[in-house]
Write a protein that holds these residues in place. Structure first.
Motif, mmCIF file in Angstrom:
data_model
loop_
_atom_site.group_PDB
_atom_site.id
_atom_site.type_symbol
_atom_site.label_atom_id
_atom_site.label_comp_id
_atom_site.label_asym_id
_atom_site.label_seq_id
_atom_site.Cartn_x
_atom_site.Cartn_y
_atom_site.Cartn_z
ATOM 1 N N VAL A 111 0.418 7.903 3.672
ATOM 2 C CA VAL A 111 -0.766 8.809 3.473
ATOM 3 C C VAL A 111 -1.327 8.880 1.913
ATOM 4 O O VAL A 111 -2.375 8.397 1.268
ATOM 5 C CB VAL A 111 -0.836 10.158 3.862
ATOM 6 C CG1 VAL A 111 -2.126 10.994 3.435
ATOM 7 C CG2 VAL A 111 -0.967 10.064 5.479
ATOM 8 N N ASP A 112 -0.180 8.987 0.994
ATOM 9 C CA ASP A 112 -0.176 9.055 -0.328
ATOM 10 C C ASP A 112 -0.974 7.596 -0.674
ATOM 11 O O ASP A 112 -1.725 7.265 -1.890
ATOM 12 C CB ASP A 112 0.957 9.304 -1.212
ATOM 13 C CG ASP A 112 1.080 10.842 -1.168
ATOM 14 O OD1 ASP A 112 0.136 11.608 -0.781
ATOM 15 O OD2 ASP A 112 2.285 11.466 -1.362
ATOM 16 N N SER A 113 -0.271 6.586 -0.316
ATOM 17 C CA SER A 113 -0.687 5.324 -0.711
ATOM 18 C C SER A 113 -2.028 4.985 -0.219
ATOM 19 O O SER A 113 -2.743 4.052 -1.120
ATOM 20 C CB SER A 113 0.414 4.126 -0.235
ATOM 21 O OG SER A 113 0.295 3.985 1.238
ATOM 22 N N ILE A 114 -2.305 5.233 0.731
ATOM 23 C CA ILE A 114 -3.954 5.254 1.265
ATOM 24 C C ILE A 114 -4.811 5.761 0.425
ATOM 25 O O ILE A 114 -5.812 5.230 0.232
ATOM 26 C CB ILE A 114 -4.024 5.379 2.867
ATOM 27 C CG1 ILE A 114 -3.147 4.683 3.781
ATOM 28 C CG2 ILE A 114 -5.382 5.545 3.195
ATOM 29 C CD1 ILE A 114 -2.924 4.862 5.177
ATOM 30 N N LYS A 115 -4.319 6.969 0.131
ATOM 31 C CA LYS A 115 -5.197 7.714 -0.919
ATOM 32 C C LYS A 115 -5.443 7.199 -2.270
ATOM 33 O O LYS A 115 -6.301 7.142 -2.898
ATOM 34 C CB LYS A 115 -4.411 9.325 -0.998
ATOM 35 C CG LYS A 115 -4.982 10.208 0.263
ATOM 36 C CD LYS A 115 -4.747 11.536 0.266
ATOM 37 C CE LYS A 115 -3.805 12.240 -0.731
ATOM 38 N NZ LYS A 115 -3.308 13.564 -0.582
#
Length: 148
Positions: free
Chosen positions: A139-143
């Motif tokens: 999720v962090d990498s997508i954000k």
């Protein structure tokens, strides 16, 4: 290898079930319009990008909450297994003479079951933590990708 009477029947039933399942899946794809979709009426993707950070935070919060619930469930299950092992050892103890072979074996088995329950619970908790961390990293990498 020659099929006997029962194996032939199972083979025939298996083929019918497989054929039916494939047909149902084909109907479902056509019904949903997966092959004949008109994308000209789709909404603008920019609206989705604005909310992506909020959605990412919600996913991370939900992941943390669910991981906590899973760990509590794992602890409860391990406690129930240990309690059952103790109860079984006590039942054997009550029905046998003092110091019999069966009584000693039941106590050893109960101790082994408790040990394995603790080991299994800790391994499962580690797996839950790894999964939670992987989801949060994703999720962090997508954000980050949408933020740049």
């Amino acid at each position: 290898m020659k099929l006997n009477y029962f194996t032939k029947g199972f083979s025939t039933v298996g083929r019918w079930i497989t054929t039916t399942l494939v047909c149902l899946l084909a109907i479902a794809f056509v019904w949903q319009g997966a092959f004949f979709s008109n994308t000209s009426a789709m909404a603008d993707n920019g609206v989705n990008l604005i909310a992506s950070k909020d959605v990412g935070d919600q996913v991370q919060e939900k992941t943390s909450k669910d991981a906590g619930r899973a760990k509590n469930f794992i602890d409860d299950t391990a406690d129930k297994v240990k309690q059952t092992a103790k109860n079984n050892a006590n039942k054997v103890d009550n029905t046998t003479d003092n110091g019999s072979f069966v009584e000693r074996k039941a106590k050893r088995d109960a101790a082994r079951i408790e040990k394995r329950a603790n080991e299994d619970a800790s391994r499962t908790k580690e797996a839950v933590d790894k999964t939670k961390n992987a989801v949060e990293r994703t999720v962090d990498s997508i954000k980050d990708a949408f933020g740049k």
